[in-house]
Write a protein that holds these residues in place. Structure first.
Motif, PDB file in Angstrom:
ATOM      1  N   VAL A 146       0.818  -1.220   0.000  1.00 14.31           N
ATOM      2  CA  VAL A 146       0.000   0.000   0.000  1.00 14.31           C
ATOM      3  C   VAL A 146       0.851   1.270   0.000  1.00 14.31           C
ATOM      4  CG1 VAL A 146      -1.943  -1.145   1.126  1.00 14.31           C
ATOM      5  CG2 VAL A 146      -0.280   0.098   2.539  1.00 14.31           C
ATOM      6  N   GLY A 147       2.189   1.108   0.026  1.00  8.52           N
ATOM      7  CA  GLY A 147       3.069   2.270  -0.019  1.00  8.52           C
ATOM      8  C   GLY A 147       3.234   2.986   1.304  1.00  8.52           C
ATOM      9  N   TYR A 148       2.929   2.314   2.417  1.00 12.34           N
ATOM     10  CA  TYR A 148       3.075   2.942   3.737  1.00 12.34           C
ATOM     11  C   TYR A 148       4.535   3.073   4.113  1.00 12.34           C
ATOM     12  CZ  TYR A 148       3.146   3.544   8.781  1.00 12.34           C
ATOM     13  OH  TYR A 148       3.407   4.002  10.049  1.00 12.34           O
ATOM     14  N   GLU A 149       4.902   4.245   4.566  1.00 17.87           N
ATOM     15  CA  GLU A 149       6.221   4.486   5.123  1.00 17.87           C
ATOM     16  C   GLU A 149       6.034   5.159   6.469  1.00 17.87           C
ATOM     17  OE1 GLU A 149       8.652   6.554   2.261  1.00 17.87           O
ATOM     18  OE2 GLU A 149       9.000   4.674   1.198  1.00 17.87           O
ATOM     19  N   GLY A 150       6.646   4.587   7.493  1.00 22.70           N
ATOM     20  CA  GLY A 150       6.512   5.161   8.817  1.00 22.70           C
ATOM     21  C   GLY A 150       6.735   4.130   9.898  1.00 22.70           C
ATOM     22  N   PRO A 151       6.376   4.485  11.130  1.00 23.30           N
ATOM     23  CA  PRO A 151       6.658   3.612  12.265  1.00 23.30           C
ATOM     24  C   PRO A 151       5.707   2.404  12.331  1.00 23.30           C
ATOM     25  CG  PRO A 151       5.495   5.560  13.008  1.00 23.30           C
ATOM     26  CD  PRO A 151       5.771   5.752  11.539  1.00 23.30           C
ATOM     27  N   TYR A 152       6.224   1.332  12.905  1.00 20.04           N
ATOM     28  CA  TYR A 152       5.412   0.148  13.201  1.00 20.04           C
ATOM     29  C   TYR A 152       6.033  -0.562  14.396  1.00 20.04           C
ATOM     30  CZ  TYR A 152       9.003  -2.799  11.012  1.00 20.04           C
ATOM     31  OH  TYR A 152      10.176  -3.434  10.712  1.00 20.04           O
ATOM     32  N   LEU A 153       5.236  -1.339  15.109  1.00 23.23           N
ATOM     33  CA  LEU A 153       5.746  -2.151  16.207  1.00 23.23           C
ATOM     34  C   LEU A 153       6.253  -3.467  15.640  1.00 23.23           C
ATOM     35  CD1 LEU A 153       3.172  -1.753  19.125  1.00 23.23           C
ATOM     36  CD2 LEU A 153       5.527  -0.946  19.034  1.00 23.23           C
ATOM     37  N   ASP A 154       7.477  -3.813  15.970  1.00 21.91           N
ATOM     38  CA  ASP A 154       8.078  -5.059  15.510  1.00 21.91           C
ATOM     39  C   ASP A 154       7.799  -6.143  16.545  1.00 21.91           C
ATOM     40  OD1 ASP A 154       9.580  -7.178  14.664  1.00 21.91           O
ATOM     41  OD2 ASP A 154      11.470  -6.087  14.566  1.00 21.91           O
ATOM     42  N   TYR A 155       6.691  -6.843  16.377  1.00 21.60           N
ATOM     43  CA  TYR A 155       6.297  -7.895  17.307  1.00 21.60           C
ATOM     44  C   TYR A 155       7.227  -9.103  17.218  1.00 21.60           C
ATOM     45  CZ  TYR A 155       1.989  -5.240  17.799  1.00 21.60           C
ATOM     46  OH  TYR A 155       1.089  -4.259  18.042  1.00 21.60           O
ATOM     47  N   GLY A 156       8.044  -9.172  16.200  1.00 23.72           N
ATOM     48  CA  GLY A 156       8.962 -10.286  16.037  1.00 23.72           C
ATOM     49  C   GLY A 156      10.273 -10.124  16.786  1.00 23.72           C
ATOM     50  N   SER A 157      10.480  -8.978  17.415  1.00 23.17           N
ATOM     51  CA  SER A 157      11.707  -8.725  18.170  1.00 23.17           C
ATOM     52  C   SER A 157      11.383  -8.535  19.642  1.00 23.17           C
ATOM     53  CB  SER A 157      12.412  -7.469  17.643  1.00 23.17           C
ATOM     54  OG  SER A 157      12.822  -7.672  16.311  1.00 23.17           O
ATOM     55  N   ALA A 158      12.332  -8.917  20.485  1.00 25.28           N
ATOM     56  CA  ALA A 158      12.144  -8.781  21.930  1.00 25.28           C
ATOM     57  C   ALA A 158      11.872  -7.325  22.292  1.00 25.28           C
ATOM     58  CB  ALA A 158      13.386  -9.278  22.658  1.00 25.28           C
ATOM     59  N   GLY A 159      10.903  -7.119  23.127  1.00 22.08           N
ATOM     60  CA  GLY A 159      10.555  -5.778  23.582  1.00 22.08           C
ATOM     61  C   GLY A 159       9.672  -4.995  22.623  1.00 22.08           C
ATOM     62  N   TRP A 160       9.336  -5.590  21.484  1.00 25.73           N
ATOM     63  CA  TRP A 160       8.475  -4.975  20.478  1.00 25.73           C
ATOM     64  C   TRP A 160       8.892  -3.534  20.164  1.00 25.73           C
ATOM     65  CZ3 TRP A 160       2.913  -6.568  22.405  1.00 25.73           C
ATOM     66  CH2 TRP A 160       2.802  -7.963  22.367  1.00 25.73           C
ATOM     67  N   PRO A 161      10.099  -3.355  19.658  1.00 23.31           N
ATOM     68  CA  PRO A 161      10.575  -1.987  19.388  1.00 23.31           C
ATOM     69  C   PRO A 161       9.789  -1.323  18.253  1.00 23.31           C
ATOM     70  CG  PRO A 161      12.036  -3.593  18.380  1.00 23.31           C
ATOM     71  CD  PRO A 161      11.048  -4.378  19.211  1.00 23.31           C
ATOM     72  N   VAL A 162       9.785  -0.001  18.290  1.00 27.22           N
ATOM     73  CA  VAL A 162       9.205   0.765  17.193  1.00 27.22           C
ATOM     74  C   VAL A 162      10.279   0.847  16.104  1.00 27.22           C
ATOM     75  CG1 VAL A 162       8.317   3.013  16.459  1.00 27.22           C
ATOM     76  CG2 VAL A 162       7.726   2.102  18.721  1.00 27.22           C
ATOM     77  N   CYS A 163       9.927   0.427  14.905  1.00 23.65           N
ATOM     78  CA  CYS A 163      10.844   0.455  13.769  1.00 23.65           C
ATOM     79  C   CYS A 163      10.256   1.341  12.681  1.00 23.65           C
ATOM     80  CB  CYS A 163      11.062  -0.958  13.225  1.00 23.65           C
ATOM     81  SG  CYS A 163      11.853  -2.058  14.413  1.00 23.65           S
ATOM     82  N   GLN A 164      11.053   1.652  11.697  1.00 23.27           N
ATOM     83  CA  GLN A 164      10.598   2.464  10.566  1.00 23.27           C
ATOM     84  C   GLN A 164      10.493   1.582   9.324  1.00 23.27           C
ATOM     85  OE1 GLN A 164       9.553   5.522  12.332  1.00 23.27           O
ATOM     86  NE2 GLN A 164       9.783   5.995  10.183  1.00 23.27           N
ATOM     87  N   HIS A 165       9.368   1.674   8.653  1.00 27.30           N
ATOM     88  CA  HIS A 165       9.214   0.953   7.388  1.00 27.30           C
ATOM     89  C   HIS A 165       9.421   1.941   6.249  1.00 27.30           C
ATOM     90  CE1 HIS A 165       7.941  -2.122   4.603  1.00 27.30           C
ATOM     91  NE2 HIS A 165       7.246  -1.201   3.974  1.00 27.30           N
ATOM     92  N   SER A 166      10.212   1.496   5.256  1.00 26.10           N
ATOM     93  CA  SER A 166      10.460   2.297   4.077  1.00 26.10           C
ATOM     94  C   SER A 166      10.250   1.454   2.838  1.00 26.10           C
ATOM     95  CB  SER A 166      11.897   2.835   4.111  1.00 26.10           C
ATOM     96  OG  SER A 166      12.172   3.465   2.870  1.00 26.10           O
ATOM     97  N   CYS A 167       9.665   2.045   1.825  1.00 25.57           N
ATOM     98  CA  CYS A 167       9.453   1.362   0.542  1.00 25.57           C
ATOM     99  C   CYS A 167      10.524   1.749  -0.475  1.00 25.57           C
ATOM    100  CB  CYS A 167       8.077   1.734  -0.025  1.00 25.57           C
ATOM    101  SG  CYS A 167       6.707   1.196   1.008  1.00 25.57           S
ATOM    102  N   ALA A 168      11.458   2.604  -0.083  1.00 23.64           N
ATOM    103  CA  ALA A 168      12.437   3.139  -1.035  1.00 23.64           C
ATOM    104  C   ALA A 168      13.239   2.037  -1.718  1.00 23.64           C
ATOM    105  CB  ALA A 168      13.362   4.113  -0.338  1.00 23.64           C
ATOM    106  N   ALA A 169      13.769   1.087  -0.954  1.00 26.69           N
ATOM    107  CA  ALA A 169      14.592   0.026  -1.539  1.00 26.69           C
ATOM    108  C   ALA A 169      13.743  -0.903  -2.414  1.00 26.69           C
ATOM    109  CB  ALA A 169      15.285  -0.772  -0.445  1.00 26.69           C
ATOM    110  N   PHE A 170      12.491  -1.082  -2.041  1.00 25.75           N
ATOM    111  CA  PHE A 170      11.613  -1.954  -2.823  1.00 25.75           C
ATOM    112  C   PHE A 170      11.364  -1.360  -4.206  1.00 25.75           C
ATOM    113  CE2 PHE A 170       7.368  -3.142  -4.363  1.00 25.75           C
ATOM    114  CZ  PHE A 170       7.555  -4.509  -4.492  1.00 25.75           C
ATOM    115  N   LYS A 171      11.169  -0.056  -4.242  1.00 25.54           N
ATOM    116  CA  LYS A 171      10.849   0.623  -5.510  1.00 25.54           C
ATOM    117  C   LYS A 171      12.059   0.760  -6.422  1.00 25.54           C
ATOM    118  CE  LYS A 171       7.265   3.356  -3.264  1.00 25.54           C
ATOM    119  NZ  LYS A 171       6.915   4.681  -2.752  1.00 25.54           N
ATOM    120  N   ALA A 172      13.255   0.686  -5.842  1.00 26.63           N
ATOM    121  CA  ALA A 172      14.480   0.895  -6.621  1.00 26.63           C
ATOM    122  C   ALA A 172      14.765  -0.236  -7.581  1.00 26.63           C
ATOM    123  CB  ALA A 172      15.669   1.082  -5.676  1.00 26.63           C
TER     124      ALA A 172
END
Length: 172
Positions: A146-172
């Motif tokens: 859907v082209g979302y770029e921004g923060p998300y909770l990483d439920y797959g990592s200990a402590g569920w850190p807030v990470c940034q999602h970017s589509c830049a590399a995908f589009k390249a």
């Protein structure tokens, strides 16, 4: 329209599965990931390690000319089906483009293949962690679709850190 319909279907399926046992939730999400990889990389053909399309065609000719029983010939030709990439191939391409991690792919492979082939994984923290990693991978694939770029909770990592999602590399 097809993308919207497919996204709705798989998001709904994974949301519905959230109320199911952990193994079922993991399997539905793993199947949804397979569908998402096809949506994100339609027609993707991986680089073949050590052989070419011409080699595959020669193998087809050898198989069809060998006088094998029909069932065996169909099975062997099925291996060369030329359907392009497997879900694993597409996931590694998505990892190369920064959309998936190797830990998420390993969790997906373990959950999907184990459960889909009739083995129930042992209950415990390892299963919980794998299901969370697979769920995070599914979310990242949806974000990319859907082209979302921004923060998300990483439920797959200990402590569920807030990470940034970017589509830049995908589009390249």
């Amino acid at each position: 329209e097809d993308l919207d319909r497919s996204l709705r279907l798989w998001i709904d399926a994974t949301a519905t599965a959230a109320a199911w046992p952990l193994e079922s939730r993991g399997l539905v999400t793993a199947i949804a990931i397979e569908a998402m990889t096809e949506l994100l990389l339609p027609g993707f053909v991986p680089e073949r390690a050590g052989y070419s399309m011409e080699d595959e065609e020669r193998a087809r000719l050898i198989i069809t000319g060998a006088g094998l029983p029909d069932r065996l010939e169909r099975r062997l030709l099925g291996l060369l089906q030329g359907r392009g990439a497997t879900a694993t191939d597409r996931l590694f391409e998505l990892a190369r483009r920064g959309v998936a991690s190797s830990e998420e792919i390993e969790a997906w492979k373990d959950l999907r293949h184990t459960i889909a082939h009739g083995t129930l994984p042992a209950m415990g923290q390892d299963l919980v962690d794998k299901v969370h990693r697979v769920r995070t991978l599914f979310s990242r694939l949806v974000f990319t679709a859907v082209g979302y770029e921004g923060p998300y909770l990483d439920y797959g990592s200990a402590g569920w850190p807030v990470c940034q999602h970017s589509c830049a590399a995908f589009k390249a």
